[in-house]
Write an enzyme that holds these catalytic residues in place. Structure first.
Site, short mmCIF file in Angstrom:
data_model
loop_
_atom_site.label_atom_id
_atom_site.label_comp_id
_atom_site.label_asym_id
_atom_site.label_seq_id
_atom_site.Cartn_x
_atom_site.Cartn_y
_atom_site.Cartn_z
N HIS A 65 -53.68 29.83 -93.65
CA HIS A 65 -52.90 29.98 -92.70
C HIS A 65 -52.22 30.81 -92.68
O HIS A 65 -51.44 31.07 -91.48
CB HIS A 65 -51.97 28.38 -92.80
CG HIS A 65 -52.67 27.37 -93.07
ND1 HIS A 65 -53.61 26.75 -92.12
CD2 HIS A 65 -52.57 26.32 -94.34
CE1 HIS A 65 -53.97 25.60 -93.08
NE2 HIS A 65 -53.14 25.54 -93.74
N HIS A 95 -43.65 34.86 -96.53
CA HIS A 95 -45.02 34.78 -95.71
C HIS A 95 -44.89 35.24 -94.31
O HIS A 95 -43.77 35.57 -93.89
CB HIS A 95 -45.64 33.42 -95.80
CG HIS A 95 -44.83 32.25 -95.02
ND1 HIS A 95 -43.88 31.65 -95.68
CD2 HIS A 95 -44.58 32.17 -93.58
CE1 HIS A 95 -43.29 30.83 -94.65
NE2 HIS A 95 -43.64 31.21 -93.62
N HIS A 120 -41.03 35.27 -92.99
CA HIS A 120 -40.01 34.13 -93.54
C HIS A 120 -39.94 34.28 -94.97
O HIS A 120 -40.93 34.18 -95.74
CB HIS A 120 -40.68 32.73 -93.09
CG HIS A 120 -40.82 32.58 -91.50
ND1 HIS A 120 -41.59 31.81 -91.04
CD2 HIS A 120 -40.00 32.98 -90.87
CE1 HIS A 120 -41.36 31.56 -89.79
NE2 HIS A 120 -40.31 32.07 -89.42
N THR A 201 -42.06 25.20 -89.77
CA THR A 201 -42.85 25.44 -88.52
C THR A 201 -44.10 25.22 -88.98
O THR A 201 -45.06 25.45 -87.86
CB THR A 201 -42.81 26.83 -88.08
OG1 THR A 201 -43.48 27.68 -89.20
CG2 THR A 201 -41.40 27.43 -87.94
N THR A 202 -44.67 24.52 -89.85
CA THR A 202 -46.10 23.97 -90.11
C THR A 202 -45.93 22.64 -90.63
O THR A 202 -45.17 22.21 -91.34
CB THR A 202 -46.77 24.85 -90.99
OG1 THR A 202 -46.15 24.92 -92.10
CG2 THR A 202 -46.91 26.32 -90.59
S1 BO1 Z 1 -41.71 28.01 -92.44
O1 BO1 Z 1 -41.10 29.01 -93.10
O2 BO1 Z 1 -41.17 27.03 -91.76
N1 BO1 Z 1 -42.97 28.77 -91.67
C1 BO1 Z 1 -42.63 27.12 -93.87
C2 BO1 Z 1 -43.60 26.25 -93.47
C3 BO1 Z 1 -44.21 25.31 -94.39
C4 BO1 Z 1 -43.67 25.36 -95.78
C5 BO1 Z 1 -42.76 26.25 -96.22
C6 BO1 Z 1 -42.17 27.20 -95.14
N2 BO1 Z 1 -44.35 24.48 -96.72
C7 BO1 Z 1 -43.72 24.27 -97.76
C8 BO1 Z 1 -44.79 23.12 -98.34
C9 BO1 Z 1 -44.89 23.08 -99.80
C10 BO1 Z 1 -45.11 24.19 -100.59
C11 BO1 Z 1 -43.89 25.01 -99.89
C12 BO1 Z 1 -43.95 26.46 -101.05
O3 BO1 Z 1 -44.12 25.39 -98.52
O4 BO1 Z 1 -44.66 22.00 -97.57
O5 BO1 Z 1 -45.78 22.14 -100.16
O6 BO1 Z 1 -44.95 23.96 -102.16
O7 BO1 Z 1 -44.68 27.28 -100.82
ZN ZN Z 2 -43.15 30.56 -91.59
#
Ligand code: BO1
Ligand code: ZN
Length: 270
Positions: A65, A95, A120, A201-202
């Site tokens: 992703h 990421h 992010h 956001t995911t």
């Molecule tokens: S974001 O920065 O809003 N795009 C974003 C989106 C999803 C996550 C983190 C940041 N997800 C989480 C997962 C966890 C995982 C963690 C660390 O990120 O829900 O399962 O351990 O990578």
């Molecule tokens: Zn993000």
């Protein structure tokens, strides 16, 4: 829950199936309409303190992703100040989101304008015992966000893009050379930013994130953005009507803007 993506059949409009929170009223990203933001002098008076440790970055990972940098188990990188005031937030990972062409790819927009990519830096509130615990709390996460323009090469990000040919496919991972400096990902000016209460956001789209969006974009070169665009996503993530059109390229991994509703976006500056 690994079947979500950005394609026609598994994209953002389908995420509520995997992520009930996606139906909520504090979703991210949003369009920042600057003239509607509310200046908060308390933000102007609270200076960020970054305490980032270079040896904490260990690996860069294609997760299908995005491309994500993971920190070591013993990582201690954190920040306080800014909207966190006297609280401390620990860095968990960072990421990127990016487009298939210049001028699209960011998740947030400013007055309707998109940038070519968005970075992010995902932090969790140190008052909780772990990142996983923080994911259950409305003040659990803080995501520091940089807009990315195409321009000069970014030396620190080159340490990542140089490894991209080894992590073309989902689940590929490369060890980072020593000394990756998170501080160099920040824009020069960290005093001017917008902040609001939002969500991941995911999927699972949990409503646990305070976003901090720096006004000053950072830059990467056109060669560097092409390295991002050469990564591949899982085939299942890119089921378009015309599969040949996309070749499973990992591009356009951004969620469209969500309604602000009755939320207020605060600005640290006038
Ligand atoms: S974001 O920065 O809003 N795009 C974003 C989106 C999803 C996550 C983190 C940041 N997800 C989480 C997962 C966890 C995982 C963690 C660390 O990120 O829900 O399962 O351990 O990578
Ligand atoms: Zn993000």
């Amino acid at each position: 829950s690994n079947h979500w993506g950005y394609g026609k059949k598994n994209g953002p409009s389908r995420w509520t199936k995997y992520a009930p929170a996606a139906k909520g009223k504090r979703q991210s990203p949003v369009n920042i309409i600057t003239k509607k933001c509310s200046y908060d002098p308390r933000l102007n008076n609270s200076i960020f303190t970054f305490d980032y440790t270079s040896s904490d970055a260990v690996a860069v990972f294609n997760n299908g992703h995005s491309v994500q940098v993971e920190l070591s188990e013993s990582a201690t990188s954190s920040f306080s100040g800014g909207p966190a005031e006297d609280r401390t937030y620990n860095l968990k990972q960072f990421h990127f989101h990016w487009g298939s062409k210049d001028g699209v790819g960011s998740e947030h927009k400013v007055n309707g304008k998109s940038y070519s990519a968005e970075l992010h830096l995902v932090h969790w509130n140190s008052k909780y015992d772990s990142f996983e615990d923080a994911l259950q709390e409305e003040d659990g996460l803080m995501v520091l966000t940089m807009f990315i323009n195409i321009g000069d090469e970014h030396e620190e990000i080159s340490k990542l893009t140089n490894l991209f040919e080894n992590i073309t496919f989902p689940d590929d991972k490369e060890i980072l050379p020593d000394g990756f400096d998170f501080n160099k990902l920040l824009p020069e000016n960290t005093d001017e930013y917008w902040t609001y209460k939002g969500s991941l956001t995911t999927p699972p789209c949990l409503e646990v994130v305070q976003f901090v969006i720096f006004k000053e974009p950072i830059e990467i070169s056109s060669d560097q953005i092409e390295a991002f665009r050469s990564l591949k996503s899982s085939p299942a993530n890119r089921e378009t009507d015309d599969p040949s059109s996309n070749d499973n390229k990992l591009v356009d991994n951004y969620r469209p803007v969500m309604p602000l509703g009755n939320r207020v976006i605060y600005a640290s500056f006038q």
